[in-house]
Design an enzyme around this catalytic site. Structure first.
Site, PDB file in Angstrom:
ATOM      1  CG  HIS A   1      -5.056   1.303  -4.013  1.00  0.00           C
ATOM      2  ND1 HIS A   1      -4.285   0.918  -2.931  1.00  0.00           N
ATOM      3  CD2 HIS A   1      -6.170   0.526  -3.966  1.00  0.00           C
ATOM      4  CE1 HIS A   1      -4.914  -0.027  -2.260  1.00  0.00           C
ATOM      5  NE2 HIS A   1      -6.048  -0.286  -2.866  1.00  0.00           N
TER       6      HIS A   1
ATOM      7  NE  ARG B   1      -3.594  -2.159   2.780  1.00  0.00           N
ATOM      8  CZ  ARG B   1      -3.347  -3.330   3.363  1.00  0.00           C
ATOM      9  NH1 ARG B   1      -2.155  -3.552   3.908  1.00  0.00           N
ATOM     10  NH2 ARG B   1      -4.281  -4.268   3.420  1.00  0.00           N
TER      11      ARG B   1
ATOM     12  CG  HIS C   1      -6.266  -8.680   0.895  1.00  0.00           C
ATOM     13  ND1 HIS C   1      -6.379  -8.978  -0.445  1.00  0.00           N
ATOM     14  CD2 HIS C   1      -6.130  -7.332   0.947  1.00  0.00           C
ATOM     15  CE1 HIS C   1      -6.318  -7.875  -1.167  1.00  0.00           C
ATOM     16  NE2 HIS C   1      -6.169  -6.862  -0.330  1.00  0.00           N
TER      17      HIS C   1
ATOM     18  NE  ARG D   1      -2.755  -3.137  -1.481  1.00  0.00           N
ATOM     19  CZ  ARG D   1      -2.459  -4.099  -0.620  1.00  0.00           C
ATOM     20  NH1 ARG D   1      -1.224  -4.557  -0.525  1.00  0.00           N
ATOM     21  NH2 ARG D   1      -3.399  -4.614   0.155  1.00  0.00           N
TER      22      ARG D   1
ATOM     23  CE1 TYR E   1      -7.071  -4.349  -3.012  1.00  0.00           C
ATOM     24  CE2 TYR E   1      -5.130  -4.996  -4.239  1.00  0.00           C
ATOM     25  CZ  TYR E   1      -5.787  -4.104  -3.416  1.00  0.00           C
ATOM     26  OH  TYR E   1      -5.150  -2.972  -3.012  1.00  0.00           O
TER      27      TYR E   1
ATOM     28  CE  LYS F   1      -6.554  -0.615   4.541  1.00  0.00           C
ATOM     29  NZ  LYS F   1      -7.761  -0.672   3.689  1.00  0.00           N
TER      30      LYS F   1
END
Length: 311
Positions: free
Chosen positions: A257, A166, A283, A260, A292, A189
């Protein structure tokens, strides 16, 4: 209707909101950005209830919430211009707070919690083709009057495309992370850590940038610097790619983005399996990786059958 400030809340409600946000931050590893968004969502909701009922919302009054209240809030937010996706996110935060409050106070909020969120079409990512990605990086390399800035932007974008980072993860790297080893330890995250292999091309791109950067590399300082020496802002990288895509005639979806996304899609096309890609991207669920990479259900089932011992 303007969003209410904290003074619009009853003291007991403000205290409950503050405690809930503390719980979310401490036990669910919510980022500061997420906590800020949750606070705005709940201030909007509680402020609406104050106007809707003619008195500030209190924990006791929240115990009497019904579906009609939730629908009225949704209608008011739509009238303010909220789209289905933004409203669904806002209602999700509200429901999380109400569930926490019902558990804490023993309220029965099942009627309010049964209100449905609006449906919305989840937009699929649009990765760049390998040629488009290469052309974009070549254009970025020659798209700035200051050579070290151009080299910096290329290095960041190479990490996005070559390692699947990211942009926030790439810009969070410090001097202590250099020189790169075979793999980088990335905290993504939710505080989840993962190991990301580093391609030679990414290592070389960063080395080229550092050789030209006018700022001394220090272990406690940012790896990627802005023109004034501070940590590089994501907006500068986005602007560089925006200029490149305009020169190349690429679509507006060609963003940092998207690089990615491209990493994941190109890896899958080369034979990578979804589970590995999931781990590389950080993820939490395979379904996110499926969206994705634009993988269809047939491909997902093929991966499942190949991996399952009874497949």
């Amino acid at each position: 209707m303007t969003a209410p400030g904290p003074l619009a809340l009853a003291p007991a409600t403000a205290d409950a909101l503050a405690r809930w946000l503390e719980v979310e931050a401490a036990t669910r590893d919510r980022s500061a950005h997420t906590i800020t968004a949750y606070r705005a969502d709940l201030l909007a909701f509680l402020g609406f209830l104050g106007g809707h009922h003619g008195r500030p919302a209190t924990p006791a009054s929240l115990a009497g919430l019904r579906q009609t209240d939730m629908r009225a809030f949704a209608a008011a937010e739509r009238a303010r211009g909220f789209g289905a996706r933004s409203l669904a996110r806002r209602q999700s935060a509200v429901r999380s707070f109400l569930r926490w409050l019902s558990d804490r106070e023993g309220y029965d909020l099942s009627a309010a919690l049964s209100a449905r969120s609006p449906k919305y079409a989840r937009s699929l990512p649009r990765p760049l083709s390998p040629d488009q990605a290469r052309d974009a990086l070549d254009m970025v390399a020659s798209g700035h009057d200051t050579p070290w800035v151009a080299a910096r932007d290329v290095a960041v974008m190479t990490l996005l495309w070559g390692c699947g980072l990211r942009i926030s993860e790439a810009l969070a790297l410090d001097g202590a992370d250099w020189p790169f080893r075979e793999a980088l330890t990335i905290t993504g995250k939710g505080g989840r850590q993962r190991q990301v292999p580093v391609l030679a091309v990414a290592r070389d791109a960063v080395a080229t940038y550092l050789a030209q950067c006018p700022w001394r590399l220090a272990v406690d300082q940012p790896l990627f610097r802005g023109v004034r020496g501070g940590r590089l802002d994501a907006g500068a990288v986005a602007a560089a790619l925006r200029r490149a895509r305009a020169a190349l005639g690429l679509p507006q979806t060609a963003t940092p983005h998207a690089l990615r996304h491209s990493f994941a899609t190109h890896l899958l096309a080369a034979g990578g399996d979804l589970r590995t890609i999931q781990e590389l991207l950080g993820h939490a669920s395979l379904s996110t990786t499926q969206v994705y990479t634009g993988v269809d259900d047939a491909h997902l089932m093929a991966v499942y059958r190949a991996a399952h011992p009874r497949g």
